[in-house]
Design a protein around this motif. Structure first.
Motif, PDB file in Angstrom:
ATOM      1  N   VAL A  28      18.874  54.805  25.516  1.00 30.85           N
ATOM      2  CA  VAL A  28      17.969  54.298  24.478  1.00 30.85           C
ATOM      3  C   VAL A  28      18.064  52.778  24.404  1.00 30.85           C
ATOM      4  O   VAL A  28      17.046  52.079  24.368  1.00 30.85           O
ATOM      5  CB  VAL A  28      18.278  54.934  23.103  1.00 30.85           C
ATOM      6  CG1 VAL A  28      17.539  54.200  21.996  1.00 30.85           C
ATOM      7  CG2 VAL A  28      17.878  56.408  23.102  1.00 30.85           C
ATOM      8  N   LEU A  29      19.284  52.268  24.420  1.00 30.17           N
ATOM      9  CA  LEU A  29      19.443  50.813  24.371  1.00 30.17           C
ATOM     10  C   LEU A  29      18.792  50.155  25.585  1.00 30.17           C
ATOM     11  O   LEU A  29      18.082  49.151  25.458  1.00 30.17           O
ATOM     12  CB  LEU A  29      20.931  50.452  24.290  1.00 30.17           C
ATOM     13  CG  LEU A  29      21.250  48.951  24.194  1.00 30.17           C
ATOM     14  CD1 LEU A  29      20.488  48.295  23.053  1.00 30.17           C
ATOM     15  CD2 LEU A  29      22.749  48.732  24.043  1.00 30.17           C
ATOM     16  N   ASP A  64      18.314  54.219  14.759  1.00 29.48           N
ATOM     17  CA  ASP A  64      18.936  53.916  13.464  1.00 29.48           C
ATOM     18  C   ASP A  64      20.337  53.357  13.667  1.00 29.48           C
ATOM     19  O   ASP A  64      20.713  52.336  13.082  1.00 29.48           O
ATOM     20  CB  ASP A  64      19.051  55.189  12.614  1.00 29.48           C
ATOM     21  CG  ASP A  64      17.761  55.494  11.888  1.00 29.48           C
ATOM     22  OD1 ASP A  64      16.789  54.717  12.022  1.00 29.48           O
ATOM     23  OD2 ASP A  64      17.721  56.516  11.179  1.00 29.48           O
ATOM     24  N   LEU A  65      21.086  54.057  14.503  1.00 26.10           N
ATOM     25  CA  LEU A  65      22.462  53.650  14.755  1.00 26.10           C
ATOM     26  C   LEU A  65      22.530  52.254  15.361  1.00 26.10           C
ATOM     27  O   LEU A  65      23.262  51.384  14.881  1.00 26.10           O
ATOM     28  CB  LEU A  65      23.119  54.663  15.703  1.00 26.10           C
ATOM     29  CG  LEU A  65      24.540  54.292  16.149  1.00 26.10           C
ATOM     30  CD1 LEU A  65      25.492  54.343  14.968  1.00 26.10           C
ATOM     31  CD2 LEU A  65      25.006  55.212  17.258  1.00 26.10           C
ATOM     32  N   LEU A  66      21.743  52.024  16.404  1.00 25.97           N
ATOM     33  CA  LEU A  66      21.765  50.730  17.087  1.00 25.97           C
ATOM     34  C   LEU A  66      21.341  49.623  16.138  1.00 25.97           C
ATOM     35  O   LEU A  66      21.814  48.495  16.227  1.00 25.97           O
ATOM     36  CB  LEU A  66      20.841  50.760  18.312  1.00 25.97           C
ATOM     37  CG  LEU A  66      21.259  51.714  19.437  1.00 25.97           C
ATOM     38  CD1 LEU A  66      20.227  51.705  20.562  1.00 25.97           C
ATOM     39  CD2 LEU A  66      22.641  51.365  19.973  1.00 25.97           C
ATOM     40  N   GLU A  67      20.457  49.966  15.205  1.00 26.83           N
ATOM     41  CA  GLU A  67      20.039  48.961  14.243  1.00 26.83           C
ATOM     42  C   GLU A  67      21.179  48.641  13.281  1.00 26.83           C
ATOM     43  O   GLU A  67      21.422  47.483  12.950  1.00 26.83           O
ATOM     44  CB  GLU A  67      18.808  49.453  13.471  1.00 26.83           C
ATOM     45  CG  GLU A  67      18.218  48.385  12.581  1.00 26.83           C
ATOM     46  CD  GLU A  67      16.734  48.619  12.362  1.00 26.83           C
ATOM     47  OE1 GLU A  67      16.323  49.794  12.261  1.00 26.83           O
ATOM     48  OE2 GLU A  67      15.980  47.623  12.306  1.00 26.83           O
ATOM     49  N   VAL A  72      19.658  46.365  17.776  1.00 32.17           N
ATOM     50  CA  VAL A  72      18.196  46.343  17.825  1.00 32.17           C
ATOM     51  C   VAL A  72      17.643  46.080  16.420  1.00 32.17           C
ATOM     52  O   VAL A  72      18.380  46.129  15.437  1.00 32.17           O
ATOM     53  CB  VAL A  72      17.590  47.670  18.368  1.00 32.17           C
ATOM     54  CG1 VAL A  72      18.234  48.074  19.684  1.00 32.17           C
ATOM     55  CG2 VAL A  72      17.715  48.786  17.354  1.00 32.17           C
ATOM     56  N   ARG A  73      16.378  45.800  16.372  1.00 31.26           N
ATOM     57  CA  ARG A  73      15.680  45.566  15.114  1.00 31.26           C
ATOM     58  C   ARG A  73      14.337  46.255  15.160  1.00 31.26           C
ATOM     59  O   ARG A  73      13.813  46.499  16.232  1.00 31.26           O
ATOM     60  CB  ARG A  73      15.382  44.075  14.925  1.00 31.26           C
ATOM     61  CG  ARG A  73      16.555  43.177  14.915  1.00 31.26           C
ATOM     62  CD  ARG A  73      16.359  42.187  13.816  1.00 31.26           C
ATOM     63  NE  ARG A  73      17.464  42.274  12.904  1.00 31.26           N
ATOM     64  CZ  ARG A  73      17.527  41.621  11.757  1.00 31.26           C
ATOM     65  NH1 ARG A  73      16.512  40.862  11.379  1.00 31.26           N
ATOM     66  NH2 ARG A  73      18.562  41.748  10.967  1.00 31.26           N
ATOM     67  N   HIS A  74      13.778  46.510  14.011  1.00 29.96           N
ATOM     68  CA  HIS A  74      12.418  47.034  14.040  1.00 29.96           C
ATOM     69  C   HIS A  74      11.516  46.237  13.121  1.00 29.96           C
ATOM     70  O   HIS A  74      11.965  45.615  12.168  1.00 29.96           O
ATOM     71  CB  HIS A  74      12.384  48.509  13.660  1.00 29.96           C
ATOM     72  CG  HIS A  74      12.457  48.752  12.187  1.00 29.96           C
ATOM     73  ND1 HIS A  74      13.639  48.888  11.510  1.00 29.96           N
ATOM     74  CD2 HIS A  74      11.477  48.864  11.256  1.00 29.96           C
ATOM     75  CE1 HIS A  74      13.393  49.088  10.229  1.00 29.96           C
ATOM     76  NE2 HIS A  74      12.095  49.083  10.041  1.00 29.96           N
ATOM     77  N   THR A  75      10.241  46.247  13.474  1.00 30.78           N
ATOM     78  CA  THR A  75       9.222  45.566  12.687  1.00 30.78           C
ATOM     79  C   THR A  75       8.051  46.514  12.530  1.00 30.78           C
ATOM     80  O   THR A  75       7.787  47.317  13.418  1.00 30.78           O
ATOM     81  CB  THR A  75       8.703  44.329  13.451  1.00 30.78           C
ATOM     82  OG1 THR A  75       9.807  43.580  13.928  1.00 30.78           O
ATOM     83  CG2 THR A  75       7.847  43.470  12.551  1.00 30.78           C
ATOM     84  N   TYR A  84      10.434  48.657  17.923  1.00 27.73           N
ATOM     85  CA  TYR A  84      11.833  48.262  18.063  1.00 27.73           C
ATOM     86  C   TYR A  84      11.990  47.258  19.197  1.00 27.73           C
ATOM     87  O   TYR A  84      11.328  47.357  20.222  1.00 27.73           O
ATOM     88  CB  TYR A  84      12.711  49.482  18.355  1.00 27.73           C
ATOM     89  CG  TYR A  84      12.953  50.337  17.125  1.00 27.73           C
ATOM     90  CD1 TYR A  84      12.000  51.249  16.695  1.00 27.73           C
ATOM     91  CD2 TYR A  84      14.124  50.205  16.394  1.00 27.73           C
ATOM     92  CE1 TYR A  84      12.215  52.022  15.576  1.00 27.73           C
ATOM     93  CE2 TYR A  84      14.342  50.990  15.261  1.00 27.73           C
ATOM     94  CZ  TYR A  84      13.391  51.888  14.859  1.00 27.73           C
ATOM     95  OH  TYR A  84      13.607  52.649  13.752  1.00 27.73           O
ATOM     96  N   SER A  85      12.899  46.320  19.000  1.00 31.36           N
ATOM     97  CA  SER A  85      13.224  45.370  20.059  1.00 31.36           C
ATOM     98  C   SER A  85      14.686  44.990  19.931  1.00 31.36           C
ATOM     99  O   SER A  85      15.299  45.233  18.892  1.00 31.36           O
ATOM    100  CB  SER A  85      12.344  44.123  19.948  1.00 31.36           C
ATOM    101  OG  SER A  85      12.483  43.546  18.675  1.00 31.36           O
ATOM    102  N   VAL A  86      15.236  44.407  20.992  1.00 31.52           N
ATOM    103  CA  VAL A  86      16.641  44.022  20.928  1.00 31.52           C
ATOM    104  C   VAL A  86      16.819  42.861  19.962  1.00 31.52           C
ATOM    105  O   VAL A  86      15.973  41.982  19.860  1.00 31.52           O
ATOM    106  CB  VAL A  86      17.209  43.654  22.312  1.00 31.52           C
ATOM    107  CG1 VAL A  86      17.213  44.881  23.201  1.00 31.52           C
ATOM    108  CG2 VAL A  86      16.445  42.514  22.919  1.00 31.52           C
TER     109      VAL A  86
END
Lengths: 147, 147
Positions: A28-29, A64-67, A72-75, A84-86
């Motif tokens: 996923v990452l 969710d976890l990576l955030e 990662v972040r989401h917009t 989602y993006s790194v």
DNA sequence: TTCACTGCAAAGTCTTTGCACATAT
DNA sequence: ATATGTGCAAAGACTTTGCAGTGAA
């Protein structure tokens, strides 16, 4: 060259918090990195290119976890699913509401605005979470096609 | 004082396009005006204070219509439902991602940024569609409560 | 009278939750 | 061995669609 992209980095980050490294999490990452910015569905499809049995539920949970880990972040770029993006790659999205195209520009463009908001409103702007909507160059020059 | 708020204005706008004036449409527009910015669900509840039988389907359809007529606008403030507000009232939303609070600031704050985007990227910023995410004054001064 | 509009119910997206099994440590 | 992580299925939130009946012009 970038420590964050070494496979071991994710394992380490997870272990520091008592979490486990799994193929799904790495995939996923990787998908988020490769796609730049993408919806959970797009990320899932990318992951499934390599591991077809990975479920979209896992993608949601992993994002969710990576955030939470700050990787990662989401917009919310528009109506539908979030993008989602790194996290490392700080940028501002320019979303064209005519054609849906998404461009990225450097965050520094927002520094003056961020300063004003902080000074006058006590609001700490988070530029990396941002989507600016408007009309892109192509659509501005193109004739208005319909309604 | 504001022509757009006179009851007859909506009727006229509708008739010009061969559409019909209904109590539901007036109530939805009134609700958007009164609530400032609100989700379809909140708007529906407000309308139902006056007319309890109005269905949320009608609210969705009417909001779409009013948006096509240029009378209201919507913004995606965060995860959930979009927020509708009257088009005349131009403002930028400041959304606190810690507490969820939404403030409004004048669009003029974005004029410098809008100029830069237009000049350097050919992108025509639509300030009225905009949500800026960050941390509000209260949350900045408050101790971080949890995770 | 006529056709746009509405309410209701059902279906469609996108996302989350519950639970038993699998697996990283 | 053990508790976290996963897949599957079902439920939840938000929104749209189909259709028959209602009502504005």
């Amino acid at each position: 060259m970038d420590t964050a992209s070494a496979p071991k980095a994710l394992r380490k980050t997870l272990h520091e918090r008592g979490l486990r490294m799994t193929p799904q999490r790495q995939l996923v990452l990787d998908a988020v990195r490769e796609l730049g910015h993408a919806t959970p569905e797009q990320i899932c499809q990318r992951v499934q290119d390599t591991a077809p049995t990975v479920n979209i539920t896992t993608v949601y949970r992993t994002l969710d976890l990576l955030e939470r880990l700050g990787l990662v972040r989401h917009t919310h770029l528009g109506h539908g699913a979030p993008s989602y993006s790194v996290h490392a790659h700080e940028h501002v999205h320019l979303v064209c509401h005519r054609c849906g195209r998404v461009d990225e520009v450097p965050c520094e463009l927002l520094s003056p605005l961020g300063g004003t908001l902080r000074d006058e409103y006590g609001f700490e702007l988070d530029a990396s979470h941002l989507a600016l909507s408007g009309t892109c160059r192509e659509c501005l020059s193109a004739p208005k096609e319909s309604e």
